[in-house]
Design a protein around this motif. Structure first.
Motif, short mmCIF file in Angstrom:
data_model
loop_
_atom_site.label_atom_id
_atom_site.label_comp_id
_atom_site.label_asym_id
_atom_site.label_seq_id
_atom_site.Cartn_x
_atom_site.Cartn_y
_atom_site.Cartn_z
N ASP A 318 1.04 -1.19 -0.14
CA ASP A 318 -0.05 -0.17 0.13
C ASP A 318 0.86 1.30 -0.07
O ASP A 318 0.68 2.16 -0.81
N THR A 319 1.84 1.16 0.71
CA THR A 319 2.96 2.53 0.91
C THR A 319 3.72 2.63 -0.44
O THR A 319 3.71 3.62 -0.89
N TYR A 320 4.12 1.45 -0.94
CA TYR A 320 5.02 1.57 -2.20
C TYR A 320 4.24 1.84 -3.28
O TYR A 320 4.46 2.93 -4.04
N ASN A 321 2.73 1.36 -3.48
CA ASN A 321 2.00 1.84 -4.83
C ASN A 321 1.60 3.60 -4.37
O ASN A 321 1.49 4.08 -5.38
N PHE A 322 1.47 3.73 -3.30
CA PHE A 322 0.89 5.16 -2.82
C PHE A 322 1.87 5.94 -3.32
O PHE A 322 1.71 6.93 -3.92
N LEU A 323 3.34 5.83 -2.87
CA LEU A 323 4.26 6.71 -3.17
C LEU A 323 4.80 6.75 -4.64
O LEU A 323 5.07 7.65 -5.34
N ASN A 324 4.55 5.36 -5.31
CA ASN A 324 4.94 5.38 -6.56
C ASN A 324 3.98 6.18 -7.49
O ASN A 324 4.62 6.88 -8.42
N GLU A 325 2.79 6.32 -7.36
CA GLU A 325 1.76 7.29 -7.99
C GLU A 325 1.90 8.64 -7.51
O GLU A 325 1.18 9.35 -8.27
N LEU A 326 2.26 8.77 -6.46
CA LEU A 326 2.17 10.25 -5.89
C LEU A 326 3.36 11.16 -6.51
O LEU A 326 4.66 10.60 -6.72
N GLU A 327 3.01 12.39 -7.00
CA GLU A 327 4.08 13.33 -7.46
C GLU A 327 4.97 14.01 -6.16
O GLU A 327 4.97 14.95 -6.10
N VAL A 328 5.90 12.98 -5.85
CA VAL A 328 6.91 13.27 -4.83
C VAL A 328 7.93 13.00 -5.30
O VAL A 328 8.31 12.27 -6.53
N ASN A 329 9.45 13.91 -4.93
CA ASN A 329 10.78 13.56 -5.66
C ASN A 329 11.85 13.11 -4.99
O ASN A 329 12.69 12.68 -5.60
N TYR A 330 11.70 12.50 -3.67
CA TYR A 330 12.60 11.76 -3.13
C TYR A 330 12.05 11.31 -1.84
O TYR A 330 11.19 12.15 -0.99
N LEU A 331 12.68 10.28 -1.20
CA LEU A 331 12.30 9.54 -0.09
C LEU A 331 13.53 9.65 1.07
O LEU A 331 14.52 9.38 0.46
N HIS A 332 13.12 9.89 2.32
CA HIS A 332 14.03 9.79 3.34
C HIS A 332 13.43 8.33 3.97
O HIS A 332 12.51 8.42 4.63
N VAL A 333 14.15 7.20 3.83
CA VAL A 333 13.52 5.79 4.32
C VAL A 333 14.31 5.55 5.44
O VAL A 333 15.57 5.72 5.64
N PHE A 334 13.50 5.12 6.45
CA PHE A 334 13.71 4.86 7.90
C PHE A 334 13.36 3.34 8.10
O PHE A 334 12.46 3.22 7.81
#
Length: 444
Positions: A318-334
């Protein structure tokens, strides 16, 4: 004249506080030196975000002891507030100061004399309960970086299930708008071109002595009028506190740049609930859409946690697909790590370490893909770049207003100046190379 060195772990907020504390030492006649230059005093500012806080703290203390076995070692910061006795028992540590005490180093440790190894650990601890951390200390970094980190808020009233920050920094509290503006003017007088607003929960700005006296929107409006600062950049701000009013103001601002970093933590509403976050993914998507509508070239960064207790493979997707489709530009992954006395420890099932690591790997790949796509989208355009020192002697770096990191041939005359350049290509280090301009426009 005693010499003092500083080492900072963690966030921009820690850097701003270390810099302010270091200036108090210099004002009192101490000589600031590098960590490996045999200082008389070592001040180590710690972080508590991950389970590696203990290992990092011990490693730095051990290194300090190698450099100068007779050096005085003081530990401050979030980890010092959470585990003071544990830290005091580390060989070589002479003092541990909590959240209320770290700005009182000279009052509590007037001589900075090395303690005897037989001194009990509890006598090395200067740390009151976190409920007593009610003072606010204005802080900003200076001379350490081209950009200055200006602290505007401290503490947090949000009891997120995975987080120790409220236990390490106390309740939300802020400076006054007037004091922050005055600090920004002091920074401008030192020739700084860009100020990054930082804090634990900066969108909650405005609480003084437990009472709300102003808002973050009031603050950004006042700062936009400060002469001498070319750019204000907002660091991490909670989606529920990033209002459309703020977004619209930044879009029309003279000095606030089109860049937001907005924590998501999970794209699954179920996990957001377990995390005790104060929004759901629908609100997050609305904020991103509003930014894109008003500022199409805006850079949007995201914090996300993988492997939180209760997160199934389906929740992660759910998280991966949401972010994949969202118009955001970089992730800080913890990658989630267990922290003592947090509510997340009671949540089941616990995610296996190998699954946490695999989920982190997948999101890092997604982040690289999104960042490259964002950079490539802007190739051929001209942007003003604030130039900084580079990682190598023959190159230098800089940032566009919308947070594209560029690399160029080193020129000491350009450091801390703004130059319009055309973005040419993305190299293998994920830096944007720029065309050599026909005329250098230095705004000194």
């Amino acid at each position: 004249m005693k010499s003092v060195a500083f080492y900072t772990l963690g966030c921009k907020l820690n850097f701003s506080e270390t810099s302010t504390i270091s200036r108090t030492f210099e004002e009192k006649g101490f000589r600031k030196v590098g960590f490996n230059e045999n200082p008389d005093i070592f001040i180590i500012n710690t972080c508590s975000v991950t389970e590696n806080a203990d290992k990092k703290c011990r490693k730095i203390v051990k290194e300090a002891q190698k450099i100068n076995p007779e050096g005085f070692v003081a530990i401050i910061g979030c980890y010092a507030q959470l585990k003071p006795k544990e830290i005091a028992e580390i060989e070589g540590v002479d003092a541990v100061l909590g959240a209320s005490e770290k700005f009182r180093l000279h009052e509590l440790l007037p001589t900075f004399e090395k303690t005897s190894p037989v001194v009990p650990a509890e006598q090395k601890v200067f740390a009151r309960g976190i409920e007593e951390a009610i003072e606010y200390h204005t802080s900003y970094s200076l001379h350490d970086r081209t950009r200055t980190f200006l602290k505007v808020q401290d503490g947090c009233d949000y009891p997120c299930a995975y987080c120790t920050i409220p236990m390490a920094r106390g309740a939300s509290r802020s400076d006054t708008v007037e004091n922050v503006v005055n600090a920004a003017r002091e920074i401008a007088a030192n020739g700084v071109k860009e100020v990054v607003l930082t804090g634990v929960n900066i969108g909650d700005f405005g609480i003084i002595n437990g009472t709300r006296t102003s808002t973050f929107f009031d603050l950004v409006q006042a700062l936009d009028e400060v002469e001498g600062i070319e750019r204000f950049r907002i660091s991490s701000i909670e989606p529920n506190l990033l209002t459309n009013e703020i977004i619209a103001f930044v879009a029309a601002s003279k000095r606030f740049v089109p860049h937001f970093h907005i924590p998501l933590q999970s794209g699954s509403n179920k996990i957001l609930g377990l995390m005790r976050r104060r929004y759901r993914r629908e609100l997050y998507a609305e904020r991103v859409a509003a930014i894109r509508q008003m500022m199409p070239d805006c850079c949007i960064g995201v914090d996300v946690i993988v492997g939180h207790p209760g997160e199934t493979h389906e929740d992660f997707l759910d998280t991966y697909n949401f972010l994949n489709e969202l118009e955001v530009n970089y992730l800080h992954v913890f990658t989630y790590s267990e922290r003592a006395n947090t509510k997340a420890l009671d949540i089941r099932p616990v995610v296996a370490a190998r699954d946490r690591n695999e989920r982190s790997r997948m999101l890092h790949i997604l982040s690289d893909k999104k960042k490259r796509a964002f950079y490539e989208q802007h190739l051929g355009k001209v942007y003003p770049v604030l130039f900084e020192e580079g990682d190598h002697q023959d190159t230098m770096n800089g940032f566009t207003p919308n947070y594209i990191r560029i690399v160029a041939q080193y020129d000491p005359l350009l450091i801390n100046d703004v130059l319009p350049v055309r973005l040419k290509s993305v190299n293998e280090d994920m830096l944007v190379e720029v065309e050599e301009p026909e005329e250098i426009l230095v705004h000194s």
